[in-house]
Enzyme design. Sequence first.
Site, PDB file in Angstrom:
ATOM      1  N   GLU A   1      47.746  85.303  36.092  1.00 33.89           N
ATOM      2  CA  GLU A   1      46.603  86.234  36.044  1.00 33.89           C
ATOM      3  C   GLU A   1      46.239  86.568  37.480  1.00 33.89           C
ATOM      4  O   GLU A   1      46.219  85.676  38.329  1.00 33.89           O
ATOM      5  CB  GLU A   1      45.347  85.592  35.434  1.00 33.89           C
ATOM      6  CG  GLU A   1      45.266  85.544  33.949  1.00 33.89           C
ATOM      7  CD  GLU A   1      43.939  84.949  33.456  1.00 33.89           C
ATOM      8  OE1 GLU A   1      42.920  85.019  34.173  1.00 33.89           O
ATOM      9  OE2 GLU A   1      43.961  84.398  32.352  1.00 33.89           O
TER      10      GLU A   1
ATOM     11  N   GLU B   1      43.731  77.537  32.388  1.00 31.07           N
ATOM     12  CA  GLU B   1      42.723  77.018  33.320  1.00 31.07           C
ATOM     13  C   GLU B   1      41.879  75.887  32.732  1.00 31.07           C
ATOM     14  O   GLU B   1      40.698  76.078  32.422  1.00 31.07           O
ATOM     15  CB  GLU B   1      41.789  78.143  33.773  1.00 31.07           C
ATOM     16  CG  GLU B   1      42.475  79.229  34.561  1.00 31.07           C
ATOM     17  CD  GLU B   1      41.473  80.188  35.199  1.00 31.07           C
ATOM     18  OE1 GLU B   1      40.261  79.952  35.092  1.00 31.07           O
ATOM     19  OE2 GLU B   1      41.917  81.161  35.805  1.00 31.07           O
TER      20      GLU B   1
HETATM   21  C1  BGC Z   1      40.167  83.603  32.802  1.00 28.83           C
HETATM   22  C2  BGC Z   1      39.958  84.939  32.120  1.00 28.83           C
HETATM   23  C3  BGC Z   1      38.776  85.649  32.750  1.00 28.83           C
HETATM   24  C4  BGC Z   1      39.048  85.850  34.221  1.00 28.83           C
HETATM   25  C5  BGC Z   1      37.960  86.606  34.965  1.00 28.83           C
HETATM   26  C6  BGC Z   1      40.081  83.694  34.298  1.00 28.83           C
HETATM   27  O1  BGC Z   1      39.629  82.499  34.797  1.00 28.83           O
HETATM   28  O2  BGC Z   1      41.397  83.062  32.416  1.00 28.83           O
HETATM   29  O3  BGC Z   1      39.782  84.724  30.757  1.00 28.83           O
HETATM   30  O4  BGC Z   1      38.482  86.848  32.130  1.00 28.83           O
HETATM   31  O5  BGC Z   1      39.163  84.588  34.809  1.00 28.83           O
HETATM   32  O6  BGC Z   1      36.768  85.903  34.942  1.00 28.83           O
END
Ligand code: BGC
Length: 453
Positions: free
Chosen positions: A363, A173
């Site tokens: 993610e 990101e």
């Molecule tokens: C990030 C993570 C973070 C998650 C929740 C993502 O943008 O890659 O590191 O924990 O968001 O905030």
Amino acid sequence: MHPPYSKLHANSFGPDFQWGVAIAAAQNEGAYHIDGRGLSIWDIFSRRQGKIKGGVKPYEACDFYHRYKDDLLLTKALGFNVFRFSFSWSRILPEGTGRINKEGIAFYHKLIDECLALGLIPYVTLYHWDLPYELEKNGGWTSHQMLKWFSRYVNVCAEEFGHKIKNWIILNEPMGFTSLGYMLGKHAPGKIGLKNFLPAVHNAALCQAEGGRIIRSLVQKAHIGTSFSCSEVMPYSQKEDDILAAKRTDALLNRLFIEPALGRGYPQEENFPLLEKIHMHNKAWKYTERMKFNFDFIGIQNYFATTVKYNALIPYVHASEVKASSRNVPYTAMGWEINADSFHRMIKRYWLYGGVKEIIISESGAAFKDHLLNGEIKDENRIDYFQQYISAVLKAKKEGVNIKGYFAWTLTDNFEWSEGFDARFGLIHIDFKTQLRTVKNSGYWFRDLLKNK
Ligand code: BGC
């Protein structure tokens, strides 16, 4: 439960679909001054008063450094076949450049070997927000030396681990760390303003592509991606001012990094001086070719949909968020709107860019206030969230998007950046005093989903 999303079978995704969990070095490893590791910007930033909720530090985090074997066994026991983690740059090169830390290298060899022995496919992120502090002292992401520093780091990683790891994610990101860390000052290193943000963006766009090229040249049969945050941006009303505010926000949140990666240069948007300024970094389209890389996949990370309205008081973007809590929509403990339809639309939108060969949801997950009661965590809200979001993936897949994997964020509760240990995203609960792990019901839900795949 939401009816259209209630029945899920892992089989519907096909035998090759990759089911994973994702973690990150700064959020999980701990062991911050052990075995030669240098300091990262998060170690230093967390010492500043008022920057991290509860004044906590990431020093120990989940102690993954010592407990990785247990955490990998849990990953396997829940039925996943991919483990995504990141390298800590300052564990590998304590000063960010120069000398290699053999003990850091040894740790990652052990971790990768353990993944492979358990049949977990490793995906590694090269940069998940934890810049070595020594580099930050010299300007960090704003420095024109960044490309040189990053290239050296990627070279070391490729040469050390390229025979074992085939799946590489260059940046996590870039919009997240450049905006929060170099524009808004909410994340490490806590810098603010366009004078920091714009060079950080430009250097990140260059490093993203250069990192891809280095891995391509040094790692045989590499599968190379990078990950983007994305959030659908809705105007609060149909007034022209609100619509334009949404368009400007969208250009920043959703277009700023993917368009250069695809070879289109920075996004163009009329009457948006901020974008004109970033174009100044790319005068005469000098860097358009260098910011481009033919990624094998892109990682999509969507945590919320957002609604904005015109606000003259907010500099540059002239837009402010209308919070989910004031709009009668469901939201997580972070205050983030839950909207799986919007997630589905973002997947389709990125796919339709053209030039995207494969998508992985690198993610996806949500924080809720979890309650540990008699050894059990009944996180029905998280289960509901995953049902909705995974169903949205299936829908996109059935509509022809080449989507190859879904990685849950995250395995265990961890150090959630400026939220400290307060926001819990894990499938596994951690008691941060004892490091005791307790699988939440959402973890068992995954186990059931994945057991017949
Ligand atoms: C990030 C993570 C973070 C998650 C929740 C993502 O943008 O890659 O590191 O924990 O968001 O905030």
